[in-house]
Design an enzyme around this catalytic site. Structure first.
Site, PDB file in Angstrom:
ATOM      1  N   SER A  97      -2.089  -0.544   5.204  1.00  0.00           N
ATOM      2  CA  SER A  97      -3.068  -1.181   6.076  1.00  0.00           C
ATOM      3  C   SER A  97      -2.663  -1.014   7.534  1.00  0.00           C
ATOM      4  O   SER A  97      -1.485  -1.080   7.875  1.00  0.00           O
ATOM      5  CB  SER A  97      -3.178  -2.666   5.733  1.00  0.00           C
ATOM      6  OG  SER A  97      -3.975  -3.327   6.689  1.00  0.00           O
ATOM      7  N   GLN A 149      -8.003   3.883  -2.307  1.00  0.00           N
ATOM      8  CA  GLN A 149      -8.774   4.739  -1.423  1.00  0.00           C
ATOM      9  C   GLN A 149      -8.242   6.173  -1.424  1.00  0.00           C
ATOM     10  O   GLN A 149      -8.335   6.884  -0.439  1.00  0.00           O
ATOM     11  CB  GLN A 149      -8.772   4.166  -0.013  1.00  0.00           C
ATOM     12  CG  GLN A 149      -9.435   2.808   0.069  1.00  0.00           C
ATOM     13  CD  GLN A 149      -9.282   2.183   1.443  1.00  0.00           C
ATOM     14  OE1 GLN A 149      -8.284   2.359   2.120  1.00  0.00           O
ATOM     15  NE2 GLN A 149     -10.292   1.433   1.857  1.00  0.00           N
ATOM     16  N   THR A 167      -5.053   5.719   4.733  1.00  0.00           N
ATOM     17  CA  THR A 167      -6.004   4.775   4.151  1.00  0.00           C
ATOM     18  C   THR A 167      -5.245   3.484   3.920  1.00  0.00           C
ATOM     19  O   THR A 167      -4.015   3.456   3.914  1.00  0.00           O
ATOM     20  CB  THR A 167      -6.607   5.273   2.816  1.00  0.00           C
ATOM     21  OG1 THR A 167      -5.552   5.546   1.904  1.00  0.00           O
ATOM     22  CG2 THR A 167      -7.465   6.498   3.028  1.00  0.00           C
ATOM     23  N   SER A 168      -5.986   2.411   3.707  1.00  0.00           N
ATOM     24  CA  SER A 168      -5.372   1.094   3.595  1.00  0.00           C
ATOM     25  C   SER A 168      -4.730   0.825   2.244  1.00  0.00           C
ATOM     26  O   SER A 168      -3.847  -0.005   2.137  1.00  0.00           O
ATOM     27  CB  SER A 168      -6.408   0.007   3.881  1.00  0.00           C
ATOM     28  OG  SER A 168      -6.868   0.139   5.204  1.00  0.00           O
ATOM     29  N   SER A 169      -5.193   1.498   1.195  1.00  0.00           N
ATOM     30  CA  SER A 169      -4.671   1.169  -0.131  1.00  0.00           C
ATOM     31  C   SER A 169      -4.706   2.359  -1.071  1.00  0.00           C
ATOM     32  O   SER A 169      -5.361   3.363  -0.803  1.00  0.00           O
ATOM     33  CB  SER A 169      -5.479   0.016  -0.739  1.00  0.00           C
ATOM     34  OG  SER A 169      -6.793   0.453  -0.991  1.00  0.00           O
TER      35      SER A 169
END
Length: 194
Positions: free
Chosen positions: A41, A16, A11-13
């Site tokens: 990211s 999440q 996941t990007s962050s």
């Protein structure tokens, strides 16, 4: 001898986390015995856990991801990763597409879908260019606001505190070339005053 079934989740962050947990659950349900995961990211240059997973895989292994966007930044990136793994004898499964590159049909479908995605992106960029041209013709387009210039005072202050370009980049996120440009402009202005 059957190879390792390896999963990769991303996941990007940190925000999440639930999304990553869901991916990991899907990967375990798909039979993954080794799972690599990270929260970074896809546009970041470094995805260390992906690099680790790719280095781990051997002939006869299978790499599983939940969706293609978890594995790759773009269509080209996806096809490059799959091509490299295929040459090494590693199959790729994408759960959301029910796709398996261990067979010719899976490889064909992936190539077709990737081509369609690339085509859609090209159309979107073309529409964007037309919209920008129209806005410019109507005098409504101003372009992206320069982000580095807005942080000129901060960059100069950090330099005055004795920080180097690398440290300023680390603290501000302003690119090194922009920092050099800001500091170069500052030196040029001070020379003109002297």
């Amino acid at each position: 001898m059957t190879g390792v079934i390896c999963g990769y989740g991303r996941t990007s962050s940190e925000e999440q986390r639930a999304g990553l947990d869901a991916q990991l659950a899907e990967l375990r349900a798909a039979g993954c015995t080794k799972i690599f995961s990270e929260q970074v990211s896809s546009v970041d240059a470094k995805r260390p856990k992906l690099a680790e997973a790719l280095a781990f895989l051997r002939e006869g292994d299978t790499m599983i991801v939940t969706r293609p966007c978890r594995l790759a930044r773009s269509t080209k990136d996806l096809l490059d990763i799959v091509d490299d793994l295929t040459k090494r004898g590693v199959a790729v499964r994408i759960l959301s597409m029910d796709l398996n590159t261990a067979n010719a049909t899976g490889r064909l479908i992936l190539t077709i879908l990737a081509g369609i995605a690339e085509f859609e992106r090209s159309l979107m960029l073309e529409r964007q260019r037309h919209g920008i041209a129209k806005a410019k013709a109507e005098g409504k387009y101003r372009g992206r606001a320069p982000t580095a210039r807005a942080r000129t005072a901060e960059v100069k202050a950090l330099k005055a505190e004795g920080l180097g370009v690398a440290a300023i980049h680390q603290k501000t996120g302003v690119s090194r070339s922009s920092i050099y440009r800001i500091l170069g402009d500052a030196e040029g202005q001070s020379r003109q005053r002297a």
